[in-house]
Scaffold this motif. Sequence first.
Motif, PDB file in Angstrom:
ATOM      1  N   THR A   3      19.656  89.843  20.442  1.00 25.37           N
ATOM      2  CA  THR A   3      19.333  88.420  20.519  1.00 25.37           C
ATOM      3  C   THR A   3      20.309  87.590  19.706  1.00 25.37           C
ATOM      4  O   THR A   3      20.162  86.383  19.607  1.00 25.37           O
ATOM      5  CB  THR A   3      17.901  88.159  20.007  1.00 25.37           C
ATOM      6  N   ALA A   4      21.300  88.235  19.100  1.00 22.62           N
ATOM      7  CA  ALA A   4      22.294  87.514  18.312  1.00 22.62           C
ATOM      8  C   ALA A   4      23.568  87.359  19.124  1.00 22.62           C
ATOM      9  O   ALA A   4      23.825  88.100  20.067  1.00 22.62           O
ATOM     10  CB  ALA A   4      22.571  88.280  17.017  1.00 22.62           C
ATOM     11  N   GLY A   5      24.380  86.383  18.732  1.00 18.36           N
ATOM     12  CA  GLY A   5      25.665  86.204  19.386  1.00 18.36           C
ATOM     13  C   GLY A   5      25.549  85.461  20.700  1.00 18.36           C
ATOM     14  O   GLY A   5      24.466  85.058  21.130  1.00 18.36           O
ATOM     15  N   PRO A   6      26.682  85.277  21.384  1.00 14.93           N
ATOM     16  CA  PRO A   6      26.688  84.524  22.636  1.00 14.93           C
ATOM     17  C   PRO A   6      25.971  85.271  23.754  1.00 14.93           C
ATOM     18  O   PRO A   6      25.850  86.497  23.731  1.00 14.93           O
ATOM     19  CB  PRO A   6      28.176  84.353  22.940  1.00 14.93           C
ATOM     20  N   LEU A   7      25.532  84.523  24.731  1.00 15.87           N
ATOM     21  CA  LEU A   7      24.913  85.124  25.904  1.00 15.87           C
ATOM     22  C   LEU A   7      25.960  85.866  26.730  1.00 15.87           C
ATOM     23  O   LEU A   7      25.755  87.007  27.151  1.00 15.87           O
ATOM     24  CB  LEU A   7      24.273  84.003  26.728  1.00 15.87           C
ATOM     25  N   ILE A   8      27.099  85.202  26.962  1.00 18.28           N
ATOM     26  CA  ILE A   8      28.231  85.783  27.693  1.00 18.28           C
ATOM     27  C   ILE A   8      29.437  85.773  26.778  1.00 18.28           C
ATOM     28  O   ILE A   8      29.718  84.758  26.132  1.00 18.28           O
ATOM     29  CB  ILE A   8      28.575  84.946  28.948  1.00 18.28           C
TER      30      ILE A   8
END
Length: 244
Positions: A3-8
């Motif tokens: 759930t961390a960081g960018p989606l893409i």
Amino acid sequence: MSTAGPLIELRAVRKRYNVGLPSEVEVLHGIDWQVARGEFVALIGPSGSGKSTLLNIVGLLERLTSGSYHLLGEPVQDMDDQALTLMRRRALGFVFQFHHLLPAFTALENVTLPALMTEGRVSAAQRERARELLAAVGLAQAMGKRPGELSGGMQQRVAIARALVQNPPLVLADEPTGNLDTAASDAVFALLRQIHDERGTAFVIVTHDPRLARRCDRLVELVDGRIDRDEPIRGEGTAPSEPR
């Protein structure tokens, strides 16, 4: 999924066709690109710029030739076909220019189709969610109608409900209003914005319509397989410059 960081997150992504043959051609030339959770992004560019190829890679419909692609923090370029299918089902929704509804199925049955394909059956809870989504897109009175009984705009609303039925964090929309007149196009686009605002779903929308592109929050322009422009939009009619 993380759930961390960018989606893409794409790094140095290249896509070649006919690799090793005299006709080999490179369509994407080292794409670096991130999309955050909950963003509403327009992807524009001239025909042949690589938009569809990029969208197909993001949508796990095509494999990249080199580089890396992380979706929800997972390195999808290393996944086998079965793992890619599972990731696609749980992470992505798709809306295309052509709605691709099954003509023999009712609107409700078309919306429940992803659940049927994934699990082999449709539970009562999944059917109820499909009803709720059809009501949310303004089709509460049309659930039992087949696509041939619906207008183009209504058909596309069914397709949008179908894209959302698995509650994906990301919806990819390829010219979702391309076959609609201006009024229906505006209504469908307003629905996408409403879904984004209410549910926090991220959207990447390919469009040739600069009027609609200006209503997104971020504009990404692809030219000759490279990102030529990537900038926020400050509101309808106030984009830094007209999408080229």
